[in-house]
Motif scaffolding. Structure first.
Motif, PDB file in Angstrom:
ATOM      1  N   TYR A 104     108.120 -45.047 -97.587  1.00 20.54           N
ATOM      2  CA  TYR A 104     107.627 -43.782 -97.027  1.00 20.54           C
ATOM      3  C   TYR A 104     108.656 -42.683 -97.246  1.00 20.54           C
ATOM      4  O   TYR A 104     109.855 -42.948 -97.335  1.00 20.54           O
ATOM      5  N   VAL A 106     109.737 -38.763 -95.758  1.00 17.48           N
ATOM      6  CA  VAL A 106     109.523 -37.865 -94.618  1.00 17.48           C
ATOM      7  C   VAL A 106     110.419 -36.628 -94.734  1.00 17.48           C
ATOM      8  O   VAL A 106     111.629 -36.735 -94.960  1.00 17.48           O
ATOM      9  N   TYR A 147     105.172 -37.545 -95.163  1.00 15.17           N
ATOM     10  CA  TYR A 147     104.888 -36.823 -93.917  1.00 15.17           C
ATOM     11  C   TYR A 147     105.821 -35.635 -93.800  1.00 15.17           C
ATOM     12  O   TYR A 147     107.009 -35.738 -94.139  1.00 15.17           O
ATOM     13  N   TYR A 149     107.121 -33.299 -90.738  1.00 15.20           N
ATOM     14  CA  TYR A 149     107.149 -33.296 -89.272  1.00 15.20           C
ATOM     15  C   TYR A 149     107.542 -31.892 -88.826  1.00 15.20           C
ATOM     16  O   TYR A 149     108.643 -31.432 -89.145  1.00 15.20           O
ATOM     17  N   VAL A 176     100.428 -36.292 -98.675  1.00 15.57           N
ATOM     18  CA  VAL A 176     101.334 -35.822 -97.618  1.00 15.57           C
ATOM     19  C   VAL A 176     100.517 -35.389 -96.408  1.00 15.57           C
ATOM     20  O   VAL A 176      99.526 -34.669 -96.561  1.00 15.57           O
ATOM     21  N   SER A 177     100.861 -35.838 -95.226  1.00 13.18           N
ATOM     22  CA  SER A 177     100.210 -35.323 -94.016  1.00 13.18           C
ATOM     23  C   SER A 177     101.222 -34.643 -93.117  1.00 13.18           C
ATOM     24  O   SER A 177     102.409 -34.961 -93.139  1.00 13.18           O
ATOM     25  N   VAL A 179     102.617 -33.982 -89.445  1.00 10.95           N
ATOM     26  CA  VAL A 179     102.663 -34.596 -88.118  1.00 10.95           C
ATOM     27  C   VAL A 179     103.310 -33.601 -87.177  1.00 10.95           C
ATOM     28  O   VAL A 179     104.369 -33.040 -87.484  1.00 10.95           O
ATOM     29  N   ILE A 197     105.636 -40.669 -86.084  1.00 14.42           N
ATOM     30  CA  ILE A 197     104.777 -40.916 -87.248  1.00 14.42           C
ATOM     31  C   ILE A 197     104.030 -42.236 -87.089  1.00 14.42           C
ATOM     32  O   ILE A 197     102.882 -42.370 -87.497  1.00 14.42           O
TER      33      ILE A 197
END
Ligand code: SF4
Ligand code: SF4
Lengths: 458, 64
Positions: A104, A106, A147, A149, A176-177, A179, A197
């Protein structure tokens, strides 16, 4: 390293590499400093994908893992969240994690430091640069998901709009999301990010493993600050040597700083390390400076006795010589009508309330530290306060599940170390600031549920 | 081998300190204060018992 760069694109130079200074009127007279927006983040317009590509060129593709690691090593890119860890080593550690699990990636833009605005600024203005950095590195690592953040609502909107543009254009990259980071000082700690996450609470987790080997769901996780990814996107376009052409060798490129407190132009600045601190403060409009808080609320102080205390180079090594670290790029300026010890006490009190409430020594120890420190700040009983600090600090230091208590202790030590002159006055029941209102602190200590606090120039 | 206590889990019941006196004592808030984490072989059995008896599963014995 620059093969993939279209020749019509000029590599950006000076202190405007991250392109946050979207209005030329915001240039300063100093080529090493550019003003990238005010503290309230007003009028931050987002760079569209088309504009982004015309500014910087296409997203480089086909880079090998070795090329990326080598280029970032040459560039000497270090983490911009505060830890200053070399980015190439982080990537290397994740790539070499002995596991079959998914990887992952981030980008942390939660910016839980009340004095920081640079991450929100960058994300509102130039989210594509952050996404490019994540995308390129995710590809070579074969990352499963990415992700970002974030806490700032408008940054959230800007990233989502950027992600839509990229999908519409058919860019094939890691998913990509965004959060959402909840309020609170500890929600930005690395392990809090990971837990959030994983859909858990944004509270620190105690671990003897590093995220590179055991992060999200126990899988190797590359986590860095959003500004680090934005810089990586530039370095992987224009090369490590280009990056090192800015700043000073060991502290290269540019750095986003948030300058606030008693200044006429509080806000985010992009600067070349090596610039003088005096010049920096001049551009921010500081006058009659009493003290600087460097590195945020886990940072340290400079006691400014006269102008010459500000005549030093702003860079990692020079700051380290003074036992300081720029952290997430924060400078808080106090003028002579504020008592720095009182300001520090306000911060310590705030931080003690920010304990995540998980670990005994932090929960019970930080309020005791705060009470003892207040005796010093309020000139009520300095000797007693110092004696109490001496007895309680060893019961708290290195005993938290995260760095929070040690960060607070660091600030307390720096305050006592830097302001011996002031504390001496407090011992006799006085304070350098006549009639100081011990409740009205200049540096913000937001309530848990409020959004961004605002302090303007004075 | 090292004794590691996860401070986010520990609720300060103190069972561990009774079993591992040579390594820790309780602080004034009744949380274990480890002054020596290098576990010696002779104490391995007591340490394992402490791991089992900790109601919060906060204690670990780790290599290195
Ligand atoms: S040390 Fe404090 S802030 Fe950190 S996890 Fe423990 S209780 Fe939470
Ligand atoms: S037995 Fe477990 S919960 Fe109790 S003090 Fe020891 S580590 Fe903490």
């Amino acid at each position: 390293m620059n093969e993939s760069v279209s020749t019509s694109i000029m590599a950006p130079s000076g202190s405007r590499r991250l392109s946050l200074s979207w209005e030329t009127s915001l240039r300063t007279g100093n080529p090493d400093i550019s003003y990238a927006g005010d503290f309230e983040l007003r009028s931050k317009s987002r760079v569209t994908l088309a504009e982004h590509i015309s500014n910087y060129g296409r997203i480089p593709t086909g880079l090998s893992l070795n090329m990326i690691i080598e280029t970032l090593r040459v560039a000497n890119l270090t983490g911009r969240g505060g830890a200053r860890f070399p980015m190439y080593r982080k990537i290397d550690a994740v790539a070499n994690a002995r596991t079959k699990k998914a990887i992952y990636i981030v980008a942390n833009g939660s910016e839980s430091e009340p004095l920081s605005r640079k991450d929100s600024s960058l994300l509102r203005a130039n989210p594509h640069l952050v996404l490019d950095g994540m995308s390129i590195i995710a590809e070579v690592l074969g990352a499963k998901a990415g992700y970002i953040y974030v806490k700032d609502k408008e940054a959230h909107v800007a990233i989502n709009a950027a992600l839509r543009e990229r999908r519409d254009r058919g860019i094939n990259e890691v998913r990509v999301s965004v959060v959402e980071a909840p309020p609170g000082y500890v929600s930005g700690q690395e392990t809090s990010v990971v837990r959030r996450i994983e859909r858990g609470p944004a509270l620190p987790r105690f671990s003897t493993d590093r995220l590179a080997t055991s992060g999200i769901k126990g899988a190797p996780t590359l986590l860095s600050n959003v500004e680090t990814f934005a810089n990586a996107a530039l370095i992987l376009r224009f090369g490590g040597d280009w990056y090192r052409s800015g700043g000073v060798g060991y502290d290269s490129g540019t750095r986003l700083l948030t300058i606030s407190g008693s200044v006429a132009r509080p806000g985010v600045y992009e600067v070349n390390p090596g610039v003088s601190v005096a010049a920096l403060l001049r551009e921010a409009g500081a006058s009659s400076v009493r003290a600087l808080l460097v590195g945020g609320y886990f940072g340290g102080w400079i006691n400014v006795r006269d102008e010459s205390d500000l005549n030093f180079s702003f860079d990692d090594h020079t700051l380290a010589d003074r036992k300081l670290n720029i952290g997430a790029g924060i400078i808080g300026v106090l003028s002579k009508d504020t008592c720095p010890v009182v300001e520090a006490a306000g911060i310590v009190e705030y931080l003690s309330r920010q304990s995540a409430g998980q670990c005994g020594p932090c929960v019970f120890g930080l309020p005791e530290i705060s009470t003892a420190f207040a005796r010093i700040a309020l000139s009520s009983n300095v000797e007693k306060g110092i004696a109490e600090l001496r007895s309680v600090i060893p019961l708290v230091e290195h005993r938290g599940g995260c760095q929070h208590p040690d960060g607070v202790i660091g600030l307390v030590r720096s305050t006592v170390g830097a302001f011996g002159d002031e504390i001496k006055l407090h011992k006799s029941g006085n304070c350098s600031v006549v009639g100081v209102n011990h409740r009205s602190v200049l540096l913000p200590t937001p309530k848990m549920n409020s959004g961004m606090s605002s302090i303007g120039g004075k | 081998m090292r004794i590691v206590i996860d401070p986010t889990r520990c609720h300060g019941h103190g069972t561990c300190a009774a079993l591992l006196e040579e390594y820790m004592e309780l602080d004034k808030w009744h949380y274990p204060l480890v002054h020596n984490d290098k576990l010696r072989d002779v104490h391995l059995e007591s340490a394992k018992r402490a791991v089992q008896l900790c109601p919060e599963l906060a204690i670990k014995i780790v290599d290195n």
